[in-house]
Design an enzyme around this catalytic site. Sequence first.
Site, short mmCIF file in Angstrom:
data_model
loop_
_atom_site.label_atom_id
_atom_site.label_comp_id
_atom_site.label_asym_id
_atom_site.label_seq_id
_atom_site.Cartn_x
_atom_site.Cartn_y
_atom_site.Cartn_z
N GLU A 63 0.83 -1.20 0.00
CA GLU A 63 0.00 0.00 0.00
C GLU A 63 0.87 1.26 0.00
OE1 GLU A 63 -3.14 2.10 3.11
OE2 GLU A 63 -2.63 -0.03 3.34
N ASP A 67 1.02 3.86 -3.17
CA ASP A 67 0.69 5.27 -2.96
C ASP A 67 1.74 6.16 -3.63
OD1 ASP A 67 -0.59 7.61 -1.56
OD2 ASP A 67 1.34 7.64 -0.53
N ASN A 132 -7.21 1.28 0.10
CA ASN A 132 -5.97 0.64 0.55
C ASN A 132 -5.59 -0.52 -0.38
OD1 ASN A 132 -6.07 2.40 2.68
ND2 ASN A 132 -6.83 0.91 4.15
N GLU A 135 -4.23 0.78 -3.72
CA GLU A 135 -2.84 1.19 -3.62
C GLU A 135 -1.91 -0.02 -3.54
OE1 GLU A 135 -2.92 5.53 -1.44
OE2 GLU A 135 -3.20 3.76 -0.18
#
Length: 247
Positions: A63, A67, A132, A135
Amino acid sequence: MGILNKIFKKSRQPEGDGIFYNQMKALLGFAPLTIDYYQRAFIHRSSNKTDENGNAINYERLEFLGDAMLGAVIAAHLFSEVPTGDEGYLTKMRSKIVSREHLNELGRDLNLIKWVKSKVSAQHFGENIHGNLFEAFIGAIYLDRGFVYCEKFIFEKVIVPYVDIPKLEGKVISYKSLVIEWCQKGKKPFHYEVYEDNGTEGQKHFGVKLSIDNKVVAKARATSKKKAEEKASQRAYFAFQEKINKK
Protein backbone atom coordinates in the site's frame (compact mmCIF):
# COMPACT_ATOMS: atom_id res chain seq x y z
CA MET A 1 16.13 -4.68 -10.47
CA GLY A 2 18.62 -5.19 -7.65
CA ILE A 3 16.38 -3.24 -5.28
CA LEU A 4 13.32 -5.26 -6.24
CA ASN A 5 15.12 -8.55 -5.68
CA LYS A 6 16.13 -7.44 -2.21
CA ILE A 7 12.55 -6.59 -1.28
CA PHE A 8 11.10 -10.07 -1.70
CA LYS A 9 14.08 -12.21 -2.77
CA LYS A 10 11.99 -14.12 -5.31
CA SER A 11 12.63 -14.96 -8.93
CA ARG A 12 10.48 -13.20 -11.51
CA GLN A 13 9.32 -16.29 -13.35
CA PRO A 14 5.87 -16.90 -14.86
CA GLU A 15 3.73 -19.05 -12.62
CA GLY A 16 0.80 -21.39 -13.12
CA ASP A 17 -2.50 -20.70 -14.81
CA GLY A 18 -4.76 -21.19 -11.79
CA ILE A 19 -8.01 -19.34 -11.18
CA PHE A 20 -6.41 -16.43 -9.34
CA TYR A 21 -3.69 -16.09 -11.99
CA ASN A 22 -6.29 -15.89 -14.76
CA GLN A 23 -8.37 -13.40 -12.80
CA MET A 24 -5.36 -11.16 -12.30
CA LYS A 25 -4.40 -11.46 -15.97
CA ALA A 26 -7.89 -10.37 -17.00
CA LEU A 27 -7.90 -7.44 -14.57
CA LEU A 28 -4.41 -6.27 -15.47
CA GLY A 29 -4.67 -6.67 -19.22
CA PHE A 30 -1.30 -8.43 -19.26
CA ALA A 31 0.19 -11.60 -17.79
CA PRO A 32 1.65 -11.42 -14.26
CA LEU A 33 5.20 -12.70 -13.97
CA THR A 34 5.25 -13.28 -10.21
CA ILE A 35 1.75 -13.99 -8.91
CA ASP A 36 2.96 -13.89 -5.29
CA TYR A 37 3.05 -10.09 -5.36
CA TYR A 38 -0.66 -9.97 -6.22
CA GLN A 39 -1.56 -12.58 -3.63
CA ARG A 40 0.17 -10.49 -0.98
CA ALA A 41 -1.80 -7.43 -2.13
CA PHE A 42 -4.97 -9.03 -0.75
CA ILE A 43 -3.74 -10.45 2.57
CA HIS A 44 -5.33 -8.58 5.49
CA ARG A 45 -3.27 -8.07 8.62
CA SER A 46 -5.81 -10.14 10.60
CA SER A 47 -4.45 -13.23 8.83
CA ASN A 48 -1.35 -12.90 11.04
CA LYS A 49 0.90 -14.39 8.37
CA THR A 50 4.67 -14.07 8.65
CA ASP A 51 7.65 -15.09 6.56
CA GLU A 52 10.59 -17.22 7.70
CA ASN A 53 12.14 -14.18 9.39
CA GLY A 54 9.02 -13.34 11.34
CA ASN A 55 8.13 -10.33 9.17
CA ALA A 56 4.42 -9.68 8.69
CA ILE A 57 2.92 -10.69 5.35
CA ASN A 58 0.01 -8.42 4.37
CA TYR A 59 -0.84 -5.67 1.93
CA GLU A 60 0.23 -2.71 4.07
CA ARG A 61 3.80 -2.36 2.77
CA LEU A 62 2.55 -2.69 -0.80
CA GLU A 63 0.00 0.00 0.00
CA PHE A 64 2.84 2.37 0.90
CA LEU A 65 4.65 1.59 -2.35
CA GLY A 66 1.52 1.89 -4.47
CA ASP A 67 0.69 5.27 -2.96
CA ALA A 68 4.10 6.58 -4.07
CA MET A 69 3.76 5.15 -7.60
CA LEU A 70 0.25 6.51 -8.02
CA GLY A 71 1.31 9.95 -6.85
CA ALA A 72 4.28 10.00 -9.21
CA VAL A 73 2.28 9.02 -12.30
CA ILE A 74 -0.52 11.48 -11.55
CA ALA A 75 2.01 14.26 -10.88
CA ALA A 76 3.75 13.60 -14.21
CA HIS A 77 0.42 13.62 -16.05
CA LEU A 78 -0.68 16.92 -14.52
CA PHE A 79 2.73 18.48 -15.15
CA SER A 80 2.40 17.57 -18.83
CA GLU A 81 -1.28 18.40 -19.31
CA VAL A 82 -1.41 21.70 -17.40
CA PRO A 83 1.69 23.68 -18.41
CA THR A 84 0.28 26.86 -16.85
CA GLY A 85 -0.36 25.30 -13.43
CA ASP A 86 1.88 26.46 -10.60
CA GLU A 87 3.07 24.21 -7.77
CA GLY A 88 0.10 25.00 -5.54
CA TYR A 89 -2.42 24.27 -8.31
CA LEU A 90 -0.75 21.00 -9.32
CA THR A 91 -0.53 19.84 -5.69
CA LYS A 92 -4.20 20.59 -5.11
CA MET A 93 -5.26 18.78 -8.29
CA ARG A 94 -3.15 15.73 -7.45
CA SER A 95 -4.73 15.65 -3.98
CA LYS A 96 -8.19 15.59 -5.54
CA ILE A 97 -7.30 12.67 -7.80
CA VAL A 98 -5.65 10.58 -5.07
CA SER A 99 -8.06 11.58 -2.29
CA ARG A 100 -9.15 8.77 -0.01
CA GLU A 101 -12.70 9.12 -1.33
CA HIS A 102 -11.55 8.71 -4.91
CA LEU A 103 -9.24 5.79 -4.15
CA ASN A 104 -12.11 4.03 -2.37
CA GLU A 105 -14.23 4.56 -5.47
CA LEU A 106 -11.53 3.03 -7.66
CA GLY A 107 -11.17 0.02 -5.37
CA ARG A 108 -14.93 -0.54 -5.30
CA ASP A 109 -15.26 -0.23 -9.07
CA LEU A 110 -12.63 -2.96 -9.53
CA ASN A 111 -14.28 -5.02 -6.75
CA LEU A 112 -10.87 -5.76 -5.25
CA ILE A 113 -12.37 -6.68 -1.90
CA LYS A 114 -13.60 -10.00 -3.27
CA TRP A 115 -10.02 -11.34 -3.20
CA VAL A 116 -9.22 -10.33 0.39
CA LYS A 117 -7.89 -13.06 2.66
CA SER A 118 -8.88 -12.28 6.23
CA LYS A 119 -9.78 -13.84 9.56
CA VAL A 120 -12.42 -11.18 10.27
CA SER A 121 -15.76 -10.63 8.60
CA ALA A 122 -15.95 -8.11 5.77
CA GLN A 123 -18.49 -6.12 7.77
CA HIS A 124 -15.69 -5.18 10.17
CA PHE A 125 -13.56 -3.65 7.43
CA GLY A 126 -13.44 0.12 7.39
CA GLU A 127 -14.60 2.00 4.28
CA ASN A 128 -11.00 2.83 3.40
CA ILE A 129 -10.11 -0.79 2.71
CA HIS A 130 -11.16 -0.27 -0.93
CA GLY A 131 -8.60 2.48 -1.46
CA ASN A 132 -5.97 0.64 0.55
CA LEU A 133 -6.35 -2.43 -1.67
CA PHE A 134 -6.12 -0.31 -4.79
CA GLU A 135 -2.84 1.19 -3.62
CA ALA A 136 -1.50 -2.24 -2.67
CA PHE A 137 -2.46 -3.56 -6.09
CA ILE A 138 -0.54 -0.72 -7.76
CA GLY A 139 2.46 -1.61 -5.58
CA ALA A 140 2.22 -5.24 -6.70
CA ILE A 141 2.20 -4.20 -10.36
CA TYR A 142 5.33 -2.11 -9.83
CA LEU A 143 7.20 -4.97 -8.18
CA ASP A 144 6.05 -7.47 -10.77
CA ARG A 145 6.44 -5.52 -13.98
CA GLY A 146 8.19 -2.24 -13.21
CA PHE A 147 7.28 1.39 -13.73
CA VAL A 148 6.24 1.23 -17.40
CA TYR A 149 3.50 -1.34 -16.81
CA CYS A 150 2.50 0.41 -13.60
CA GLU A 151 2.14 3.72 -15.43
CA LYS A 152 0.15 2.06 -18.23
CA PHE A 153 -2.31 0.51 -15.76
CA ILE A 154 -2.82 3.81 -13.90
CA PHE A 155 -3.35 5.65 -17.18
CA GLU A 156 -5.98 3.16 -18.37
CA LYS A 157 -7.78 2.60 -15.06
CA VAL A 158 -7.48 6.01 -13.42
CA ILE A 159 -6.54 8.85 -15.76
CA VAL A 160 -8.64 8.02 -18.84
CA PRO A 161 -11.93 7.21 -17.07
CA TYR A 162 -11.70 9.53 -14.05
CA VAL A 163 -9.37 12.48 -14.62
CA ASP A 164 -11.35 15.35 -16.13
CA ILE A 165 -9.29 18.42 -15.23
CA PRO A 166 -12.05 21.07 -15.70
CA LYS A 167 -14.44 19.07 -13.49
CA LEU A 168 -11.75 18.41 -10.90
CA GLU A 169 -11.03 22.13 -10.61
CA GLY A 170 -14.50 22.63 -9.15
CA LYS A 171 -14.51 19.52 -7.00
CA VAL A 172 -14.44 20.00 -3.22
CA ILE A 173 -12.46 17.33 -1.35
CA SER A 174 -12.80 18.84 2.13
CA TYR A 175 -15.65 21.13 3.17
CA LYS A 176 -14.07 21.38 6.59
CA SER A 177 -10.90 22.88 5.11
CA LEU A 178 -12.94 25.40 3.11
CA VAL A 179 -14.98 26.47 6.13
CA ILE A 180 -11.93 26.76 8.40
CA GLU A 181 -10.01 28.76 5.78
CA TRP A 182 -12.98 31.13 5.38
CA CYS A 183 -13.29 31.58 9.15
CA GLN A 184 -9.58 32.22 9.56
CA LYS A 185 -9.47 34.77 6.74
CA GLY A 186 -12.45 36.63 8.20
CA LYS A 187 -11.18 36.28 11.78
CA LYS A 188 -14.41 34.49 12.70
CA PRO A 189 -14.20 32.27 15.81
CA PHE A 190 -15.31 28.70 15.10
CA HIS A 191 -15.65 25.54 17.15
CA TYR A 192 -16.51 21.89 16.48
CA GLU A 193 -18.25 20.30 19.47
CA VAL A 194 -18.10 16.51 19.18
CA TYR A 195 -20.11 14.13 21.35
CA GLU A 196 -21.23 10.49 21.25
CA ASP A 197 -24.69 10.04 19.81
CA ASN A 198 -25.58 6.37 19.67
CA GLY A 199 -29.28 6.83 18.95
CA THR A 200 -31.23 3.61 18.37
CA GLU A 201 -29.14 2.05 15.55
CA GLY A 202 -26.99 -0.06 17.86
CA GLN A 203 -23.87 1.25 16.13
CA LYS A 204 -21.66 3.91 17.67
CA HIS A 205 -22.26 7.37 16.22
CA PHE A 206 -20.84 10.80 16.86
CA GLY A 207 -22.69 14.08 16.77
CA VAL A 208 -21.14 17.41 15.86
CA LYS A 209 -22.26 20.98 16.41
CA LEU A 210 -20.37 23.58 14.37
CA SER A 211 -20.41 27.06 15.80
CA ILE A 212 -19.28 30.18 13.94
CA ASP A 213 -19.27 33.58 15.64
CA ASN A 214 -20.54 31.81 18.77
CA LYS A 215 -23.69 30.58 16.99
CA VAL A 216 -24.48 26.98 16.05
CA VAL A 217 -24.72 26.99 12.27
CA ALA A 218 -24.76 23.26 11.47
CA LYS A 219 -25.28 19.86 13.09
CA ALA A 220 -24.50 16.37 11.82
CA ARG A 221 -23.98 12.81 12.96
CA ALA A 222 -21.97 9.92 11.48
CA THR A 223 -20.10 6.74 12.41
CA SER A 224 -16.83 8.61 13.01
CA LYS A 225 -15.81 12.03 14.33
CA LYS A 226 -14.11 12.89 11.05
CA LYS A 227 -17.20 12.05 8.96
CA ALA A 228 -19.49 13.95 11.31
CA GLU A 229 -17.27 17.04 11.19
CA GLU A 230 -17.10 16.87 7.39
CA LYS A 231 -20.87 16.50 7.11
CA ALA A 232 -21.49 19.46 9.43
CA SER A 233 -18.93 21.49 7.46
CA GLN A 234 -20.69 20.65 4.20
CA ARG A 235 -23.98 21.93 5.60
CA ALA A 236 -22.29 25.09 6.82
CA TYR A 237 -20.64 25.55 3.43
CA PHE A 238 -23.95 25.46 1.60
CA ALA A 239 -25.46 27.82 4.15
CA PHE A 240 -22.67 30.36 3.55
CA GLN A 241 -21.65 29.33 0.02
CA GLU A 242 -22.07 32.76 -1.54
CA LYS A 243 -19.93 34.42 1.12
CA ILE A 244 -17.29 31.66 1.17
CA ASN A 245 -16.88 31.72 -2.63
CA LYS A 246 -16.79 35.51 -2.79
CA LYS A 247 -13.44 36.70 -4.11
